[in-house]
Design a protein around this motif. Structure first.
Motif, PDB file in Angstrom:
ATOM      1  N   UNK A 179       0.804  -1.224   0.000  1.00 43.18           N
ATOM      2  CA  UNK A 179       0.000   0.000   0.000  1.00 43.18           C
ATOM      3  C   UNK A 179       0.837   1.274   0.000  1.00 43.18           C
ATOM      4  N   UNK A 180       2.129   1.166   0.228  1.00 39.26           N
ATOM      5  CA  UNK A 180       2.967   2.362   0.234  1.00 39.26           C
ATOM      6  C   UNK A 180       3.111   2.978  -1.154  1.00 39.26           C
ATOM      7  N   UNK A 181       2.768   2.233  -2.227  1.00 33.74           N
ATOM      8  CA  UNK A 181       2.848   2.800  -3.577  1.00 33.74           C
ATOM      9  C   UNK A 181       1.469   3.212  -4.087  1.00 33.74           C
ATOM     10  N   UNK A 182       0.486   3.268  -3.191  1.00 34.12           N
ATOM     11  CA  UNK A 182      -0.873   3.624  -3.611  1.00 34.12           C
ATOM     12  C   UNK A 182      -0.927   5.006  -4.254  1.00 34.12           C
ATOM     13  N   UNK A 183      -0.043   5.919  -3.828  1.00 29.35           N
ATOM     14  CA  UNK A 183      -0.082   7.283  -4.356  1.00 29.35           C
ATOM     15  C   UNK A 183       0.346   7.354  -5.821  1.00 29.35           C
ATOM     16  N   UNK A 184       0.937   6.279  -6.345  1.00 24.19           N
ATOM     17  CA  UNK A 184       1.270   6.264  -7.773  1.00 24.19           C
ATOM     18  C   UNK A 184       0.024   6.339  -8.644  1.00 24.19           C
ATOM     19  N   UNK A 185      -1.125   6.071  -8.046  1.00 25.96           N
ATOM     20  CA  UNK A 185      -2.375   6.178  -8.796  1.00 25.96           C
ATOM     21  C   UNK A 185      -2.546   7.572  -9.389  1.00 25.96           C
ATOM     22  N   UNK A 186      -2.002   8.588  -8.720  1.00 28.02           N
ATOM     23  CA  UNK A 186      -2.100   9.957  -9.235  1.00 28.02           C
ATOM     24  C   UNK A 186      -1.427  10.058 -10.599  1.00 28.02           C
ATOM     25  N   UNK A 187      -0.270   9.415 -10.738  1.00 26.19           N
ATOM     26  CA  UNK A 187       0.445   9.433 -12.025  1.00 26.19           C
ATOM     27  C   UNK A 187      -0.413   8.763 -13.092  1.00 26.19           C
ATOM     28  N   UNK A 188      -1.034   7.627 -12.731  1.00 22.36           N
ATOM     29  CA  UNK A 188      -1.909   6.947 -13.685  1.00 22.36           C
ATOM     30  C   UNK A 188      -3.104   7.793 -14.070  1.00 22.36           C
ATOM     31  N   UNK A 189      -3.674   8.515 -13.106  1.00 21.66           N
ATOM     32  CA  UNK A 189      -4.814   9.381 -13.406  1.00 21.66           C
ATOM     33  C   UNK A 189      -4.417  10.505 -14.358  1.00 21.66           C
ATOM     34  N   UNK A 190      -3.231  11.062 -14.152  1.00 20.27           N
ATOM     35  CA  UNK A 190      -2.748  12.120 -15.054  1.00 20.27           C
ATOM     36  C   UNK A 190      -2.599  11.582 -16.470  1.00 20.27           C
ATOM     37  N   UNK A 191      -2.069  10.374 -16.588  1.00 19.40           N
ATOM     38  CA  UNK A 191      -1.887   9.763 -17.908  1.00 19.40           C
ATOM     39  C   UNK A 191      -3.234   9.543 -18.605  1.00 19.40           C
TER      40      UNK A 191
END
Length: 714
Positions: A23-35
Motif C-alpha cells: 500500500x505504500x505505492x498507492x499514491x502512484x495512482x495519481x500518475x496513472x490518473x494524469x496519464x
C-alpha cells in the motif's frame, strides 16, 4: 522494441512493484490518473472534427450506403456476440447457491436523462459534461449540412488539418503509455484484495475465457474471413490499441489510434484512402455510442446472477433478456443491470456483486469495446466500399474452428468448475454459523418458557436479586435477526445477545436466555421469569401498558421488506399508492397503523407474532412487512428473494430494553448502563458488526514483500 512490448514490461514491472511495496505505492495512482486524462484530452475534439469532415466530404448516396451497410454489420456483430454469451453460460455447473450480502441501503441507479444525453440543447454543456451521444449528434448534423454547401472543400480542409494535428498529439501521449501503465499497475497491485474472488470465480473465469477467445480468434478471424487480410496481420495491426485499452481500462482513449490503424491496414490492401478515410472517420466515433462487446458481456453476469441465486430462466425469458437487455445497454450499465435483474426476478443485491467484479473484468470489457470498434470499422468500411471478399471455403473454415474452440472452452470450464468449485452454503448458513464471543460468562439457553422461574420479587429489589442469585435473566426472540436468534449450536447470538453478555460482565453474573412473547411480556417481567427483554424492541406507546422501557440505545430506521422484484411498488407517487390495495404485515404493535392508513388508505393489515412468519410461508401472508431496516437487512440476507426499502422520508424509531414496572432502581441502572455503552463505543462497534455486515472488523494491510517477508515496515 515495439510499443506493445514496452507496455507489457511496464505492466509487469508495476505489478511486481505493487506486490513488493504494497500500500505504500498507492499514491502512484495519481500518475496513472494524469496519464488517463492526457489520453482523454484529444478524444472529444477528435470526435467532432472527424465526424464533421467525414460526413462533409460524402454525398447523400454515400451517406445512405454507410447507414444501411454499417447497420447490417453492427447487427451481425450483435447476433454473434449474443450467441457466444448464451453458449458460454452453459459452462456454469449444476450448483445451488446463496446470495451475496448487501446492506439495506441499495444504490438507486441514476436517472437516465435521455434528452440531455442525446439532444445537444447546448453543445458547450454537452462537451463540458462528456455527453458523447449529444456531441456525436451535433457533429453528424453539422457534417451532413456541409454535404450541400458550395466550396465546402476549404472548410473540410481545416477540419482535416485539425484531425491530423490531434492525431499527432495523441501519438505523442501514447508513447508515454508504458509509464502510465506502470503507475496504474503498481497502485492496483499494492491495494487490491482477492477476498471475493473465491465465491465468484465461476463468473470471472468464464468472462475472462470468453474475452480471450473473442479477442484472439472469433472477431479477428471474422475480419480475416470476410476481407482476405491475413489473421496475423489483423491482430498485429491492432495489438497496441487493444493492450492500451486493457491496461487503462478505457476504450475511449484509443479511438484516434484505432482510426489511424484502420486506415493504415486498409491502405496496405489497396483500399484507397479517399474511399476509406471518410467511412472510418464516421464509424469510429459513432460506434462508441452503440452497445459494444464490452457492454454486452454484462448479459453474462445477469445469467450468472440467476445461476448464483438459483433462479430458473426458461427459453422465453432468455430470448426476452437478449432483446430487452441489448436495447437497455444503449444507456448506462448501472441502469441496465438492475433493470435486467428485475426482469428475471433475480435479487437486486447481486448488483453489489456486479460492482465488485467490475474491478476485475472492467479491463477485459474495455479491450472488448475497443475490439468492437475495430471490427465494425474494418468490416463496415469494406462493405461500404464494396471490397468484401466473401469465400465459402474461408467462411466454412472459420465457422468450423470457431465452433470447435467454443465447444472446447465450454467443456473445459464446465469440467473445471465441477471439480474445483465447492458448493456454497445454504441461504443463511453464514448467520447460523456465527458463534458467541469467548467470555467468562456462563450462558444457559431456554428454548421454551412454560412457567415462572421464581416468584415475584419486592419492589425496587430486582437489581439486588440479580446480584444475589448471580444470574441475569434475559428475554430474547429466537428468530429476530440480527438482534437475537439461535445459531446452529442453539446458542443465542446477535446484537442484543452481545449487549446482554456485556451487561452480565459488568454485573459479574451469568446469563439465562429465556424466550418471550409480546402478548406475555408484562407477565414474564413481573414474575421474574425474565429481568429484561433485549431484542431490538421499539419503545412504542402501546407497549408501555405492559412494561417500562429503558433509555433508547439505538435509533432504528423503519422500512418495508418486500419481494425483491416488487420493490418499485413503494416508489410510486403518493397519489398512485393511495389507490393501491396493499396488504402490510405488522409485528405485535399497532402504533404505526394510523400512519399507514394516511399513506395507504386502502391498506389491509396482517398481524404477525414474529417476522419469521412472513418469510417461512410458501406464499407471503402480505405484500410487504413493516420492519426496521436493520432487521430487514439480515432477513434479506437469509432470504435473498426479498429486499428492504427505506421510505422516501426516513422514519426513525427508538429501540430500548423492556423492564418490569415499579422497579425504578433497576430502570435507573439500565439507563445509566446504556448511556455508558453508547459513550464507550460498544453500541457503535456492535452496530457495525451486526447491522453492517462486519464492517467494524479492522482491515489488514495489503500483503507485500516489504512487510510480510522482509519485515522492513510494520
Amino acid at each position: 522494441m515495439g510499443l506493445s512490448t514496452r507496455i507489457f514490461i511496464g505492466l509487469g514491472a508495476g505489478i511486481l512493484t505493487g506486490l513488493f511495496f504494497g500500500e505504500s505505492v498507492a499514491k502512484l495512482k495519481i500518475v496513472g490518473d494524469v496519464f488517463i486524462q492526457l489520453l482523454q484530452m484529444t478524444v472529444l475534439p477528435y470526435i467532432v472534427v472527424s465526424l464533421i469532415a467525414g460526413f462533409g466530404r460524402m454525398d447523400m448516396a454515400q451517406t445512405r450506403t454507410l447507414v444501411i451497410r454499417g447497420s447490417a454489420v453492427l447487427a451481425l456483430i450483435w447476433v454473434l456476440a449474443l450467441i457466444l454469451i448464451f453458449v458460454a453460460a452453459l459452462a456454469f455447473p449444476e450448483l445451488k447457491s446463496a446470495s451475496f450480502f448487501s446492506s439495506p441501503n441499495y444504490p438507486e441507479a441514476a436517472t437516465n436523462d435521455l434528452l440531455s444525453r442525446y439532444v445537444p440543447a447546448n453543445i458547450f454543456y454537452s462537451l463540458t459534461n462528456n455527453l458523447i451521444p449529444a456531441v456525436v449528434l451535433f457533429s453528424i448534423l453539422l457534417g451532413v449540412s456541409l454535404i450541400s454547401v458550395k466550396d465546402k472543400d476549404l472548410v473540410i480542409g481545416i477540419f482535416d488539418g485539425l484531425s491530423e494535428a490531434i492525431g499527432r498529439i495523441n501519438g505523442m501521449i501514447v508513447q508515454l503509455t508504458p509509464i502510465g501503465i506502470f503507475a496504474i499497475a503498481a497502485a492496483a497491485a499494492g491495494t487490491m484484495t482477492v477476498e471475493e474472488l473465491g465465491r465468484v470465480q465461476v463468473y470471472l473465469i468464464t468472462y475472462i475465457a470468453l474475452s480471450m477467445l473473442v479477442t484472439f480468434w472469433i472477431f479477428p478471424g471474422l475480419v480475416s474471413a470476410v476481407s482476405g487480410i491475413p489473421y496475423r496481420e489483423v491482430l498485429d495491426t491492432f495489438k497496441d490499441a487493444l493492450v492500451t485499452a486493457f491496461a487503462t481500462g478505457n476504450q475511449f482513449v484509443v479511438l484516434p489510434l484505432i482510426a489511424q490503424n484502420c486506415k493504415q491496414l486498409l491502405a496496405r490492401h489497396q483500399v484507397p484512402e479517399e474511399e476509406s478515410a471518410a467511412a472510418i472517420d464516421v464509424i469510429v466515433p459513432v460506434s462508441f455510442n452503440f452497445p459494444s462487446l464490452g457492454k454486452m458481456l454484462v448479459l453474462l453476469f445477469v445469467l450468472f446472477a440467476a445461476w448464483f441465486t438459483d433462479t430458473d430462466i426458461d427459453a422465453q425469458q432468455r430470448l426476452t433478456l437478449a432483446f430487452n437487455g441489448l436495447f437497455s445497454l444503449f444507456g448506462s450499465i448501472n441502469v441496465a443491470v438492475p433493470y435486467m435483474l428485475d426482469m428475471l426476478h433475480v435479487p437486486i443485491d447481486m448488483f453489489q456483486l456486479f460492482m465488485v467484479t467490475g474491478v476485475v473484468v472492467g479491463r477485459f470489457g474495455a479491450m472488448l469495446a475497443a475490439l468492437h470498434i475495430i471490427v465494425l470499422s474494418v468490416i463496415g468500411t469494406l462493405a461500404i466500399c464494396g471490397r468484401l471478399q466473401l469465400s465459402w471455403s474461408a467462411m466454412l473454415r472459420y465457422l468450423g474452428i470457431s465452433a470447435a474452440a467454443v465447444f472446447a472452452m465450454v467443456l473445459g470450464l464446465r469440467g473445471y468448475f465441477e471439480l474445483f468449485v465447492p458448493a456454497p452454503p445454504a441461504h443463511g448458513a453464514v448467520l447460523a454459523e456465527l458463534t458467541i464471543p469467548e467470555t467468562d460468562v456462563e450462558a444457559t439457553v431456554y428454548e421454551y418458557a412454560t412457567s415462572p422461574l421464581r416468584v415475584s420479587e419486592s419492589e425496587n429489589q430486582r437489581l439486588n436479586d440479580i446480584i444475589d442469585r448471580a444470574v441475569l435473566r434475559v428475554g430474547y426472540r429466537e428468530a429476530n435477526l440480527p438482534c437475537t436468534y439461535l445459531n446452529a449450536n442453539r446458542e443465542v447470538v446477535g446484537f442484543d445477545a452481545d449487549m446482554a453478555r456485556a451487561m452480565a460482565i459488568d454485573l459479574g453474573v451469568d446469563i439465562e436466555f429465556v424466550p418471550f412473547r409480546f402478548d406475555q411480556l408484562g407477565w414474564q417481567l413481573d414474575t421474574s421469569q425474565i429481568d429484561i427483554a433485549m431484542s431490538c424492541i421499539a419503545s412504542l406507546p402501546d407497549r408501555y401498558l405492559d412494561a417500562t422501557y429503558s433509555a433508547s440505545y439505538l435509533d432504528l430506521k423503519l422500512a418495508f421488506v418486500i419481494p425483491d422484484h416488487e420493490r418499485g411498488l413503494f416508489k410510486l407517487s403518493s397519489e398512485e399508492l393511495a389507490e393501491k390495495e396493499i396488504r402490510v404485515a405488522l409485528v405485535s404493535s399497532q402504533y404505526f397503523l394510523p400512519r399507514l392508513k394516511k399513506i395507504l388508505p386502502r391498506v389491509e393489515v396482517i398481524q404477525l407474532e414474529s417476522a419469521e412468519e412472513f418469510f417461512s410461508s410458501e406464499q407471503p401472508p402480505a405484500d410487504a412487512l413493516l420492519l426496521t431496516a436493520e432487521e430487514g437487512s439480515a432477513y434479506s440476507f437469509r432470504y435473498p428473494g426479498y429486499t428492504t426499502i427505506l421510505p422516501t422520508t426516513p422514519v426513525g424509531i427508538p429501540a430500548a430494553y423492556a423492564l418490569p414496572r415499579n422497579n425504578s432502581e433497576w430502570t435507573r441502572f439500565v439507563d445509566n448502563w446504556v448511556d455508558l455503552k453508547r459513550k464507550d463505543g460498544t453500541v457503535d462497534d456492535l452496530y457495525q458488526y451486526w447491522m453492517k455486515g462486519g464492517a467494524a472488523a479492522p482491515r489488514q494491510p495489503r500483503w507485500s514483500v516489504i512487510r510480510d517477508v522482509l519485515g522492513w515496515v510494520d
